[in-house]
Design a protein around this motif. Structure first.
Motif, short mmCIF file in Angstrom:
data_model
loop_
_atom_site.label_atom_id
_atom_site.label_comp_id
_atom_site.label_asym_id
_atom_site.label_seq_id
_atom_site.Cartn_x
_atom_site.Cartn_y
_atom_site.Cartn_z
N TYR A 33 73.50 25.57 33.77
CA TYR A 33 74.94 24.62 33.75
C TYR A 33 75.28 24.30 35.12
CZ TYR A 33 75.44 28.27 30.12
OH TYR A 33 75.01 28.94 29.21
N TYR A 35 79.01 23.44 37.15
CA TYR A 35 80.54 23.46 37.22
C TYR A 35 80.92 22.83 38.33
CZ TYR A 35 80.61 27.13 33.49
OH TYR A 35 80.43 27.80 32.43
N ILE A 45 83.42 23.22 33.64
CA ILE A 45 82.06 23.07 33.30
C ILE A 45 81.87 21.42 33.27
CG2 ILE A 45 82.42 22.86 30.97
CD1 ILE A 45 79.67 24.22 30.52
N ILE A 55 72.97 19.71 26.31
CA ILE A 55 73.65 20.38 25.44
C ILE A 55 75.06 20.20 25.34
CG2 ILE A 55 74.16 22.63 24.07
CD1 ILE A 55 71.33 21.88 23.66
N ILE A 56 75.68 20.34 26.72
CA ILE A 56 77.08 20.16 26.83
C ILE A 56 77.25 19.02 27.95
CG2 ILE A 56 79.49 21.10 28.02
CD1 ILE A 56 78.18 23.73 26.80
N SER A 94 71.98 31.18 32.12
CA SER A 94 72.11 32.30 31.11
C SER A 94 70.65 32.28 30.36
CB SER A 94 73.27 32.05 30.26
OG SER A 94 73.15 30.81 29.52
N GLU A 96 70.15 32.63 26.97
CA GLU A 96 69.90 31.64 26.05
C GLU A 96 71.05 30.86 25.91
OE1 GLU A 96 66.84 33.85 23.28
OE2 GLU A 96 68.74 33.79 22.62
N LEU A 97 71.37 30.18 24.74
CA LEU A 97 72.62 29.40 24.64
C LEU A 97 73.77 30.13 23.92
CD1 LEU A 97 73.41 26.61 25.56
CD2 LEU A 97 72.42 25.69 23.30
N ARG A 98 73.44 31.42 23.56
CA ARG A 98 74.07 32.25 22.65
C ARG A 98 75.47 32.26 23.48
NH1 ARG A 98 70.85 37.72 21.95
NH2 ARG A 98 70.80 37.07 24.04
N ARG A 99 76.82 32.13 22.67
CA ARG A 99 77.96 32.40 23.29
C ARG A 99 78.34 33.65 23.92
NH1 ARG A 99 82.06 32.12 20.70
NH2 ARG A 99 81.41 32.85 18.72
N THR A 100 77.70 34.96 23.89
CA THR A 100 78.03 35.87 24.57
C THR A 100 77.16 36.12 26.05
OG1 THR A 100 76.77 37.22 22.99
CG2 THR A 100 79.26 36.73 22.57
N ASP A 101 76.24 35.43 25.89
CA ASP A 101 75.26 35.44 27.20
C ASP A 101 76.01 35.34 28.37
OD1 ASP A 101 72.30 34.09 25.82
OD2 ASP A 101 72.91 35.88 25.77
N THR A 102 75.73 36.04 29.44
CA THR A 102 76.48 36.19 30.68
C THR A 102 75.75 35.08 31.38
OG1 THR A 102 76.72 38.62 30.55
CG2 THR A 102 76.67 37.59 32.86
N GLN A 103 76.72 34.37 32.22
CA GLN A 103 76.32 32.99 33.07
C GLN A 103 76.29 33.88 34.50
OE1 GLN A 103 78.51 29.58 32.52
NE2 GLN A 103 78.32 30.04 30.18
N PHE A 105 75.83 32.98 38.23
CA PHE A 105 76.31 31.58 39.39
C PHE A 105 75.64 31.54 40.50
CE2 PHE A 105 79.83 29.39 37.26
CZ PHE A 105 80.13 30.38 36.27
#
Lengths: 114, 115
Positions: A33, A35, A45, A55-56, A94, A96-103, A105
């Motif tokens: 990512y 930011y 982001i 993806i985003i 992170s 993977e792309l799963r929403r609960t994966d910790t990012q 930095f």
């Protein structure tokens, strides 16, 4: 043994120039990512890549172009720099792309446009 | 449009006492919340998270409480230690983003733990 690294740490440049910020992660993560933290401390982001695929893509001026040569790298190129681009830019990754994966930095790159 | 708000820019707490950092949100579609801690010249570091199906999550000295009806969450640090002095960011994910991990951050609260 830095997990997410960014270069340079500081970048001072003139308006109208083109510059790049590099990001590398050695965690074996699939997703990366970018930011932007502006002067008001908002951390927003900009882009997300998963396995080198975009993806985003938030509403970022097209002067900003991310490039992911491989899963471990996500670079940010900025054309025709403007005063408002001055900010701290953070790279993150992170698993993977799963929403609960910790990012995780990186330390940030402070860009100052004069 | 600030969907995640941390209305206290700073907080000072004595060592050994409880630190309570607050966060409010406006987006009812947020379903996962996180706290990140940031030291100067470093990137944010994940601290603790909570899913919207829970109202409390505890990890050592850190506990996050979620009040969905009030759209409010808080981070409790007990006991506070000088090494906890940092900026704390609240962040949230929108359930509508599918598998994409897009975080919305607050502006942070600077915690100073004094001796």
């Amino acid at each position: 043994d830095t997990a997410v690294s960014q270069t340079p740490k500081y970048l001072v440049t003139q308006m109208g120039n083109d510059k790049s910020i590099k990001c590398e992660q050695n965690l074996g993560h699939d997703t990366m990512y970018w930011y932007k933290q502006d002067s008001k401390k908002f951390l927003k982001i900009m882009f997300s890549y998963n396995n080198k695929e975009l993806i985003i893509n938030e509403t970022v001026p097209n002067r900003f172009s991310p490039k992911s040569p491989d899963k471990a790298h996500l670079n940010l190129h900025i054309n025709s720099l403007e005063l408002g681009d001055s900010a701290v830019y953070f790279c993150a990754s992170s698993v993977e792309l799963r929403r609960t994966d910790t990012q995780y930095f990186g330390p940030g790159t402070r860009l100052t446009v004069l | 449009d600030q969907q995640v708000k941390q209305n206290s820019p700073s907080l000072s707490v004595q060592e050994g006492r409880i630190s309570i950092l607050n966060c409010d949100y406006t987006n009812s579609m947020f379903d996962y919340f996180l706290w990140y801690k940031k030291y100067p010249a470093e990137g944010p570091t994940f601290l603790i998270s909570i899913s919207s199906i829970k109202d409390k999550n505890e990890d050592g000295r850190f506990t996050v409480f979620l009040n969905k009806s009030a759209k409010h969450l808080s981070l409790h640090i007990v006991p506070s230690q000088p090494g906890d002095s940092a900026v704390y960011f609240c962040a949230a994910r929108d359930a509508r983003t599918g598998t994409a991990s897009k975080l919305t951050f607050g502006t942070g609260t600077r915690l100073q733990v004094t001796l």
